[in-house]
Design a protein around this motif. Sequence first.
Motif, mmCIF file in Angstrom:
data_model
loop_
_atom_site.group_PDB
_atom_site.id
_atom_site.type_symbol
_atom_site.label_atom_id
_atom_site.label_comp_id
_atom_site.label_asym_id
_atom_site.label_seq_id
_atom_site.Cartn_x
_atom_site.Cartn_y
_atom_site.Cartn_z
ATOM 1 N N ALA A 271 0.822 -1.207 0.000
ATOM 2 C CA ALA A 271 0.000 0.000 0.000
ATOM 3 C C ALA A 271 0.853 1.253 0.000
ATOM 4 C CB ALA A 271 -0.923 -0.010 1.209
ATOM 5 N N THR B 68 -5.321 1.056 -1.080
ATOM 6 C CA THR B 68 -5.149 0.559 0.279
ATOM 7 C C THR B 68 -4.776 -0.919 0.264
ATOM 8 O OG1 THR B 68 -7.444 -0.124 0.546
ATOM 9 C CG2 THR B 68 -6.911 2.184 1.060
ATOM 10 N N ALA B 69 -4.280 -1.396 1.424
ATOM 11 C CA ALA B 69 -3.903 -2.802 1.544
ATOM 12 C C ALA B 69 -5.105 -3.711 1.317
ATOM 13 C CB ALA B 69 -3.294 -3.050 2.924
ATOM 14 N N ASP B 70 -6.263 -3.313 1.820
ATOM 15 C CA ASP B 70 -7.478 -4.107 1.608
ATOM 16 C C ASP B 70 -7.824 -4.194 0.136
ATOM 17 O OD1 ASP B 70 -7.732 -4.593 4.277
ATOM 18 O OD2 ASP B 70 -9.284 -3.068 4.631
ATOM 19 N N GLU B 71 -7.659 -3.083 -0.581
ATOM 20 C CA GLU B 71 -7.959 -3.079 -2.009
ATOM 21 C C GLU B 71 -6.969 -3.945 -2.776
ATOM 22 O OE1 GLU B 71 -9.975 1.163 -3.083
ATOM 23 O OE2 GLU B 71 -7.923 1.233 -2.319
ATOM 24 N N ALA C 266 -5.551 -6.594 -1.680
ATOM 25 C CA ALA C 266 -5.977 -7.975 -1.456
ATOM 26 C C ALA C 266 -7.223 -8.304 -2.276
ATOM 27 C CB ALA C 266 -6.240 -8.198 0.025
ATOM 28 N N LEU C 267 -8.179 -7.378 -2.301
ATOM 29 C CA LEU C 267 -9.442 -7.604 -3.007
ATOM 30 C C LEU C 267 -9.242 -7.710 -4.511
ATOM 31 C CD1 LEU C 267 -12.548 -7.771 -2.903
ATOM 32 C CD2 LEU C 267 -12.590 -5.261 -3.049
ATOM 33 N N TYR C 268 -8.390 -6.853 -5.069
ATOM 34 C CA TYR C 268 -8.200 -6.791 -6.516
ATOM 35 C C TYR C 268 -6.884 -7.428 -6.954
ATOM 36 C CZ TYR C 268 -11.878 -3.293 -5.926
ATOM 37 O OH TYR C 268 -13.040 -2.642 -5.585
ATOM 38 N N ASP C 269 -6.365 -8.340 -6.151
ATOM 39 C CA ASP C 269 -5.053 -8.927 -6.427
ATOM 40 C C ASP C 269 -4.971 -9.550 -7.819
ATOM 41 O OD1 ASP C 269 -2.359 -10.062 -5.491
ATOM 42 O OD2 ASP C 269 -3.449 -11.881 -6.046
ATOM 43 N N ASN D 31 -20.180 -4.926 -4.579
ATOM 44 C CA ASN D 31 -18.917 -4.314 -4.154
ATOM 45 C C ASN D 31 -19.232 -3.028 -3.400
ATOM 46 O OD1 ASN D 31 -16.365 -3.290 -3.791
ATOM 47 N ND2 ASN D 31 -15.710 -3.558 -5.917
ATOM 48 N N ARG E 131 -17.528 -1.003 -1.966
ATOM 49 C CA ARG E 131 -16.550 0.073 -2.120
ATOM 50 C C ARG E 131 -16.919 1.023 -3.262
ATOM 51 N NH1 ARG E 131 -11.742 -0.959 0.538
ATOM 52 N NH2 ARG E 131 -11.585 -3.047 1.462
#
Length: 395
Positions: free
Chosen positions: A21, A27-30, A32-35, A118, A120
Amino acid sequence: MAANGEDGGPSVQNEPTIVTAAETGITADEIALYDRQIRLWGVKAQEKIRNANVLLINIRALSNEIAKNLVLAGINSLTIIDHAIITERDLGAQFFISETDIGKNRAEAAAPQIRNLNPRVNVIVDTDDISIKGPGYFQNYDIVVATDLLPDTLNLINTATRVNNKPFYAAGVQGLYGFIFADLIQHDYVIEREKGNRETLLQPETRTRSVIDAKTKKEGGKLIEMVTKREVYSTWFLASDTAPLPQDYTKSRRRLKAVTPILSCFRALWEFQQIYDGRFPSNHADIAAFTTLATSKHRALGLPTETLRAEVLRSFLQNLGGEIAPVTAVLGGQVAQDVINVLGQRQQPIQNLVLFDGDSMDAPTYALHPDGDLGVALLPLSAAAQNGNAPNGVN
């Protein structure tokens, strides 16, 4: 996702990398989500997608698929404008609504299910009729996608998007048949490939595509070439009726014979709807008028008369007004993928009309452009049309 192989060298996919990130605004969550997406088209492309605001006009079966794919890709916001009220006819292939939604606004009823895909993504609803919106309405969007609208409405929207210098897609389905049209005005994108022995020249490749830059970088022990290309476009008004097939078709009877007659059928339908207040052919006189139009369009394109068979016309007419889930899934997925590619600027976009034929399960693409200037050179014409001063009947 690999780049098109027509570029003369092996395409290069983004190498799998560990992204933090701290290295990006994501962000770190994003991450992971969009890896999976980041591994396909890279962090920079995902950031552009993440910041994009898309306007989707109408929410029926085709746009259900477009909305689903764009929201799952992680755009910033999706604004859905649709003033229509749900009826029983909407329940067939539209999966964001149910029988309990009959009588509700289509956009308002579909929005909660789209948001759930989603959280987000900011899903915004506008229940106005798109026809009352002025040109300024479109300026806050990065891309405008219009689905299942009448040709005159598509022309007005495309004029407004050109005035605002915004990319525009139009798409529609008629049962087993469908189309996608793109007017990106002028679009630059980058193809990455291994550097070959032949020098990349900055020059036109086709009438619509030019190489405008070429740079190199070292990556994984290889020399990678980053080639920037530019595609230029024309308007819906021109491409949907008067624009001829490219010369590489018109000079070859073999290629002309292979052109789908669905092109002539759609052009006939669009003109029929302009003449007869937007309705479909519904009686013997209408069918005769449609057949005359289709024959005229076929002849104007220089296509062999034998390819416009009676069974083709009959099947097209029988499919008018239909929504078939597999067809909308294919076309909606292609529209959404091209929007994502354009936002990320990493792939060659549609140029400029895709036609889907469910009988043959084929979806050819044709670059339909008038003689003369393309791209931004057509912007003054669009501005004149918006002000009611367009020449030669442009409206």
